[in-house]
Scaffold this motif. Structure first.
Motif, mmCIF file in Angstrom:
data_model
loop_
_atom_site.group_PDB
_atom_site.id
_atom_site.type_symbol
_atom_site.label_atom_id
_atom_site.label_comp_id
_atom_site.label_asym_id
_atom_site.label_seq_id
_atom_site.Cartn_x
_atom_site.Cartn_y
_atom_site.Cartn_z
ATOM 1 N N TYR B 33 38.047 45.877 61.570
ATOM 2 C CA TYR B 33 36.922 45.441 60.563
ATOM 3 C C TYR B 33 35.929 46.522 60.551
ATOM 4 N N TYR B 35 31.754 46.363 60.100
ATOM 5 C CA TYR B 35 30.514 45.659 60.018
ATOM 6 C C TYR B 35 29.188 46.610 60.014
ATOM 7 N N GLN B 37 25.045 46.904 60.215
ATOM 8 C CA GLN B 37 24.027 46.299 60.980
ATOM 9 C C GLN B 37 22.588 46.899 60.538
ATOM 10 N N PHE B 42 21.022 42.156 61.721
ATOM 11 C CA PHE B 42 21.954 41.392 61.052
ATOM 12 C C PHE B 42 23.297 42.072 61.073
ATOM 13 N N LEU B 43 24.306 41.371 61.441
ATOM 14 C CA LEU B 43 25.848 41.984 61.397
ATOM 15 C C LEU B 43 26.276 41.456 60.282
ATOM 16 N N ILE B 45 29.619 41.602 57.844
ATOM 17 C CA ILE B 45 31.198 42.123 57.496
ATOM 18 C C ILE B 45 31.251 42.862 56.192
ATOM 19 N N ILE B 55 42.417 42.826 53.735
ATOM 20 C CA ILE B 55 42.573 41.420 53.883
ATOM 21 C C ILE B 55 41.245 40.767 53.542
ATOM 22 N N ILE B 56 40.154 41.496 53.774
ATOM 23 C CA ILE B 56 38.882 41.155 53.341
ATOM 24 C C ILE B 56 37.985 42.102 52.809
ATOM 25 N N GLU B 58 34.338 42.279 51.340
ATOM 26 C CA GLU B 58 32.864 41.375 51.209
ATOM 27 C C GLU B 58 32.203 41.673 50.211
ATOM 28 N N PHE B 90 29.587 49.202 62.527
ATOM 29 C CA PHE B 90 30.422 49.160 63.593
ATOM 30 C C PHE B 90 31.780 48.934 63.187
ATOM 31 N N ARG B 94 40.349 43.087 66.539
ATOM 32 C CA ARG B 94 40.293 41.623 66.732
ATOM 33 C C ARG B 94 41.410 41.707 67.831
ATOM 34 N N LEU B 100 36.306 40.041 69.249
ATOM 35 C CA LEU B 100 35.909 41.192 68.630
ATOM 36 C C LEU B 100 35.565 42.140 69.671
#
Lengths: 113, 111
Positions: B33, B35, B37, B42-43, B45, B55-56, B58, B90, B94, B100
């Motif tokens: 992943y 991320y 911050q 606030f973290l 994704i 697959i993700i 955002e 970051f 997984r 994580l």
């Protein structure tokens, strides 16, 4: 969408006092995870709770998962200066390979020695 | 050995430039992943890859382009940097029970 809310945003305590942070989800969670991020550091996994009503302890830290699996708490007994940092709860969205961990906004704990 | 390593740790650059952050994990995990911050901690994704497949995503601006040459690496390239891109990025992988493992972070400052 699913949200994970966490309170309080900040907590300042005297060393030796207890501390609690609370986490609430808008939907039922399959599990909840807790992370700690020291100032200037990166989030580090602490624990995962899976079962309804589960309680786990790690030394002075006690983690609870609510009966409805929508809320959780982290309680620290007799805080020490080493406990300083931001504590995050996180819950997963979806299943299978589209595993997305949504984090709460965190609670920043500061401890006065 | 660091389990999830990111480079560089610090990046200071001018608006409009292009920059890359690299991430490698030696844990044998399939899913990685990115991320972001922000200054309020606030973290959020951004992306996720499973065994080199995206697959993700955002709804990150398309100025951000992740690339995964193999399942142990997930890089992030950012075009035309803007002030609002300043943050700590970051990388994470997984573990088998969903936890994580985060890298140490890459602090990006756009001037």
């Amino acid at each position: 969408g699913q949200q994970v809310m966490q309170i309080p945003q900040y907590q300042h305590v005297q060393e030796g006092e207890d501390f609690t942070t609370y986490c609430n989800s808008s939907t039922t969670l399959s599990n909840i995870q807790w992370y700690k991020q020291r100032p200037g550091g990166h989030p580090v996994f602490l624990i995962q709770l899976v079962k309804s009503g589960e309680v786990k302890k790690q030394k002075r830290l006690t983690f609870q998962f609510g009966e409805a699996k929508k809320n959780s708490s982290l309680h620290i007994t007799a805080t020490q200066t080493t406990d300083v940092g931001t504590y995050f709860c996180a819950g997963p969205i979806s299943g299978g390979s589209n595993y997305k961990l949504t984090f709460g906004k965190g609670t920043l704990l500061t401890v006065n020695p | 050995d660091t389990a999830v390593s990111q480079t560089p740790k610090y990046l200071v650059t001018q608006m409009g430039n292009d920059k890359s952050i690299k991430c490698e994990q030696n844990l044998g995990h399939d899913t990685m992943y990115w991320y972001k911050q922000d200054s309020k901690k606030f973290l959020k994704i951004m992306f996720s890859y499973n065994n080199k497949e995206l697959i993700i995503n955002e709804t990150v601006p398309n100025r951000f382009s992740p690339k995964s040459p193999d399942k142990a690496h997930l890089n992030l390239h950012i075009n035309s940097l803007e002030l609002g891109d300043s943050a700590v990025y970051f990388c994470a992988s997984r573990g088998p029970t969903g936890e994580l493992f985060f890298g140490e972070g890459s602090r990006l400052t756009v001037l």
